[in-house]
Design a protein around this motif. Structure first.
Motif, PDB file in Angstrom:
ATOM      1  N   ALA A   1       0.825  -1.215   0.000  1.00  0.00           N
ATOM      2  CA  ALA A   1       0.000   0.000   0.000  1.00  0.00           C
ATOM      3  C   ALA A   1       0.853   1.257   0.000  1.00  0.00           C
ATOM      4  CB  ALA A   1      -0.938  -0.008   1.213  1.00  0.00           C
TER       5      ALA A   1
ATOM      6  N   ARG B   1     -10.617   4.077   3.822  1.00  0.00           N
ATOM      7  CA  ARG B   1     -11.061   4.541   2.503  1.00  0.00           C
ATOM      8  C   ARG B   1     -12.525   4.959   2.541  1.00  0.00           C
ATOM      9  NH1 ARG B   1     -10.164   7.678  -1.415  1.00  0.00           N
ATOM     10  NH2 ARG B   1     -11.122   7.082  -3.413  1.00  0.00           N
TER      11      ARG B   1
ATOM     12  N   LYS C   1     -12.773   8.342   4.134  1.00  0.00           N
ATOM     13  CA  LYS C   1     -12.363   9.409   3.223  1.00  0.00           C
ATOM     14  C   LYS C   1     -13.468   9.731   2.229  1.00  0.00           C
ATOM     15  CE  LYS C   1      -9.451  12.347   1.505  1.00  0.00           C
ATOM     16  NZ  LYS C   1      -9.042  13.549   2.282  1.00  0.00           N
TER      17      LYS C   1
ATOM     18  N   SER D   1      -3.172   0.485  -4.829  1.00  0.00           N
ATOM     19  CA  SER D   1      -3.844   0.115  -3.587  1.00  0.00           C
ATOM     20  C   SER D   1      -5.169   0.854  -3.440  1.00  0.00           C
ATOM     21  CB  SER D   1      -2.938   0.425  -2.390  1.00  0.00           C
ATOM     22  OG  SER D   1      -3.601   0.149  -1.180  1.00  0.00           O
ATOM     23  N   GLU D   2      -5.168   2.151  -3.761  1.00  0.00           N
ATOM     24  CA  GLU D   2      -6.406   2.936  -3.642  1.00  0.00           C
ATOM     25  C   GLU D   2      -7.483   2.413  -4.591  1.00  0.00           C
ATOM     26  OE1 GLU D   2      -8.022   7.436  -4.592  1.00  0.00           O
ATOM     27  OE2 GLU D   2      -5.937   7.189  -3.916  1.00  0.00           O
TER      28      GLU D   2
ATOM     29  N   PRO E   1       0.705   3.202  -3.952  1.00  0.00           N
ATOM     30  CA  PRO E   1      -0.518   3.776  -3.367  1.00  0.00           C
ATOM     31  C   PRO E   1      -1.671   3.920  -4.361  1.00  0.00           C
ATOM     32  CG  PRO E   1       1.182   5.451  -3.634  1.00  0.00           C
ATOM     33  CD  PRO E   1       1.845   4.141  -3.878  1.00  0.00           C
ATOM     34  N   ASP E   2      -1.366   4.229  -5.606  1.00  0.00           N
ATOM     35  CA  ASP E   2      -2.446   4.415  -6.584  1.00  0.00           C
ATOM     36  C   ASP E   2      -3.159   3.090  -6.861  1.00  0.00           C
ATOM     37  OD1 ASP E   2      -1.798   7.080  -6.740  1.00  0.00           O
ATOM     38  OD2 ASP E   2      -0.585   6.866  -8.567  1.00  0.00           O
TER      39      ASP E   2
ATOM     40  N   SER F   1     -10.939   0.849  -3.226  1.00  0.00           N
ATOM     41  CA  SER F   1     -12.176   1.533  -3.638  1.00  0.00           C
ATOM     42  C   SER F   1     -13.180   0.533  -4.192  1.00  0.00           C
ATOM     43  CB  SER F   1     -11.859   2.618  -4.676  1.00  0.00           C
ATOM     44  OG  SER F   1     -11.069   3.641  -4.113  1.00  0.00           O
TER      45      SER F   1
ATOM     46  N   ASN G   1      -7.642  -0.430   6.311  1.00  0.00           N
ATOM     47  CA  ASN G   1      -7.602   0.025   4.928  1.00  0.00           C
ATOM     48  C   ASN G   1      -9.006   0.261   4.382  1.00  0.00           C
ATOM     49  OD1 ASN G   1      -5.996   0.679   2.632  1.00  0.00           O
ATOM     50  ND2 ASN G   1      -6.553  -1.273   1.692  1.00  0.00           N
TER      51      ASN G   1
END
Length: 267
Positions: free
Chosen positions: A194, A234, A237, A201-202, A198-199, A206, A230
């Protein structure tokens, strides 16, 4: 509730003593999950021993390609559990590291290989210990609730403890368990993955949050704090960006969830 148990993973009788290996994430960020693990076991008449010198299981270094560093961390854990008691781990990822990969780390050292193999035979992920050893069976005193279960990759593929997590939740009579689409897919945490990607993982998390929301579950339950943080991070956020005043997808470690659902102290 001894579903899918294998003989080598069952103690002849419920032990009077057990060790707790709490894991880094529980120790630093979710101490209540560790305390609730102790409460669950002590209520079953098991004395829980917590070696204070325990640290990390070594998985972050191991999965990042640093076997020497992982070996140094794992070596320190080998001295902490001298009695022939089971070692209960409230994380499928850390339990998998200690059961399956410790012997591999010390394969070239006969003495340490023997010690790590002996320890590996006593490692239990929390839910498999509750099902296969404790035969956990407590009445559900919580209100009607709908939850979704997320199981970490290591718990599912190396430990098989997704089955025992399901068995424990199915044993709660006031609970409806719903299954998200592509339930077997990763949440995107992957420890250092992660941070390094990061991209990616995001994007993965999501998708996971979307599939969990689609179930209509009131909360997500997991036996692994890394995945839980995690997913709920998310979701939080997304709530912030959408202006939602309260969490739309709260999460809870299965130890705390079970304790709350079966104890008058937390119901």
């Amino acid at each position: 509730m001894k579903t899918g148990a294998t003989a080598e993973r069952i103690y002849p009788s419920k032990p009077a003593d057990a060790y707790l290996f709490a894991t880094c994430l529980v120790d630093q960020f979710a101490p209540e999950a560790g305390l609730d693990t102790i409460r669950l076991l002590e209520r079953e008449g098991i004395r829980v021993h917590f070696p204070e010198r325990q640290t990390c299981c070594g998985q972050p270094a191991y999965s990042s390609g640093y076997p020497d560093e992982a070996r140094a961390v794992a070596r320190r854990q080998l001295d902490l559990f001298p009695q022939p008691w089971p070692v209960v781990v409230p994380s499928g990822s850390c339990a998998a590291m200690m059961r399956h990969h410790y012997p591999q780390l010390f394969a070239d050292d006969p003495s340490l290989l023997a010690r790590s193999t002996e320890l590996a035979g006593r490692i239990f992920e929390l839910t498999e210990f509750l099902v296969h050893v404790v035969d956990f069976n407590r009445p559900d005193i919580g209100p009607a609730c709908t939850v979704a279960l997320h199981t970490s990759c290591h718990a599912r593929r190396e430990m098989g403890s997704h089955e025992t997590s399901v068995a424990l939740l199915d044993g709660l009579s006031h609970l409806k368990v719903v299954e998200q689409a592509r339930i077997e897919e990763c949440c995107g945490f992957g420890g250092t993955f992660a941070m390094r990607y990061p991209d990616i993982s995001e994007a993965i998390v999501s998708d996971k949050v979307e599939s969990l929301r689609a179930t209509g579950a009131e909360r997500v339950v997991s036996a692994d704090c890394g995945c839980l943080f995690n997913i709920t991070g998310r979701a939080a956020k997304q709530d912030e960006l959408a202006g939602r005043p309260t969490p739309s997808l709260p999460g809870e470690h299965i130890a705390s969830f079970l304790w709350r659902r079966t104890s008058k102290e937390r119901s």
